[in-house]
Motif scaffolding. Sequence first.
Motif, short mmCIF file in Angstrom:
data_model
loop_
_atom_site.label_atom_id
_atom_site.label_comp_id
_atom_site.label_asym_id
_atom_site.label_seq_id
_atom_site.Cartn_x
_atom_site.Cartn_y
_atom_site.Cartn_z
N ARG A 133 0.83 -1.21 0.00
CA ARG A 133 0.00 0.00 0.00
C ARG A 133 0.87 1.26 0.00
N SER A 134 1.94 1.24 0.77
CA SER A 134 2.86 2.38 0.76
C SER A 134 3.45 2.61 -0.62
N SER A 135 3.84 1.53 -1.27
CA SER A 135 4.48 1.63 -2.58
C SER A 135 3.56 2.23 -3.63
N VAL A 136 2.30 1.77 -3.68
CA VAL A 136 1.40 2.26 -4.72
C VAL A 136 0.99 3.71 -4.49
N HIS A 137 1.24 4.22 -3.28
CA HIS A 137 0.93 5.61 -2.99
C HIS A 137 2.19 6.48 -2.94
N GLY A 138 3.24 6.01 -3.62
CA GLY A 138 4.44 6.82 -3.76
C GLY A 138 5.58 6.47 -2.86
N GLY A 139 5.42 5.45 -2.03
CA GLY A 139 6.49 5.04 -1.13
C GLY A 139 7.53 4.19 -1.84
N PRO A 140 8.49 3.68 -1.09
CA PRO A 140 9.57 2.88 -1.69
C PRO A 140 9.07 1.55 -2.21
N SER A 141 9.79 1.01 -3.15
CA SER A 141 9.45 -0.32 -3.67
C SER A 141 9.68 -1.36 -2.57
N PRO A 142 8.76 -2.29 -2.39
CA PRO A 142 8.93 -3.31 -1.35
C PRO A 142 10.19 -4.15 -1.56
N VAL A 143 10.82 -4.52 -0.47
CA VAL A 143 12.02 -5.36 -0.54
C VAL A 143 11.65 -6.78 -0.96
N ASP A 144 10.54 -7.28 -0.44
CA ASP A 144 10.09 -8.64 -0.77
C ASP A 144 9.69 -8.71 -2.24
N PRO A 145 10.27 -9.65 -3.02
CA PRO A 145 9.97 -9.72 -4.46
C PRO A 145 8.49 -9.95 -4.77
N LEU A 146 7.82 -10.81 -4.01
CA LEU A 146 6.41 -11.08 -4.28
C LEU A 146 5.58 -9.82 -4.03
N THR A 147 5.83 -9.15 -2.92
CA THR A 147 5.10 -7.92 -2.61
C THR A 147 5.35 -6.86 -3.67
N GLY A 152 3.41 -3.79 -8.29
CA GLY A 152 3.57 -3.40 -9.69
C GLY A 152 2.37 -3.77 -10.53
N MET A 153 1.73 -4.89 -10.24
CA MET A 153 0.58 -5.35 -11.01
C MET A 153 -0.64 -4.44 -10.81
N VAL A 154 -0.78 -3.89 -9.59
CA VAL A 154 -2.00 -3.13 -9.28
C VAL A 154 -1.83 -1.63 -9.43
#
Length: 237
Positions: A133-147, A152-154
């Motif tokens: 949720r943080s990433s899709v609202h402009g936060g950093p890319s998640p470290v976990d590859p699946l997350t 990225g998909m959504v």
Amino acid sequence: MPLPVTHTQPAGPTAGPPVVLVHGFASAGTKDWPAARWAEPLAEAGRETFVVHLPGHQGGPAADDAEDVTTPNVLRRLAASVPSGQVDLVGYSLGARLAWDLAATKALEVRRLVLGGLSPMEPFAMVDLAAARSSVHGGPSPVDPLTAAIAGMVRDQDANSLLNLVEGLARQPFDPAASVPRVPTLLLAGENDQMSQGIERIAALVPDAQLRHVPGDHLGALASDEFRAAVLEFLGV
């Protein structure tokens, strides 16, 4: 409340039960099941079709709360979206996971079941939703590859709804051994589809299931002519 569907009537005399098509995650009914490849030839063969539009996706309702899109609630709404009576059920990826449960629980009266691109594990339960949720609202890319992959998909879709759907479905992780369909079943997987690794274990659970591999990865398999031909043959079209 039923989910929206795209309904296509048979072009001539009815030649079999309706065909229900359920799309994958972060995709769409029109993308996974384009009419020229599916509804139109099925209609010419005398088959009625219902393409279901899942919550959070193009053509479907928003998912404002994860509780509204838990697996039981999505299954209930999906089953209410098509007429009662016998159907042939075809699902891909997330759609296959939902189709498994619809057939296994007899929420729909399924004559023949096709499961494409089905993962034997529950990926949504491993997603770091806060990071996504943080990433899709402009936060950093998640470290976990699946997350990171889910984010990225959504990102360019209704991200809030889709992540609520991930959260809701993850509350009851997919457990194929808990309830098994008892209908003629065809499982299809791409030869290079990492998502379907281990599908042999699922096929072994279903009495007399057929398992076939077709060319392509997770996306390419669905678009392949071999996938389409196998489905139509299994449905008797």
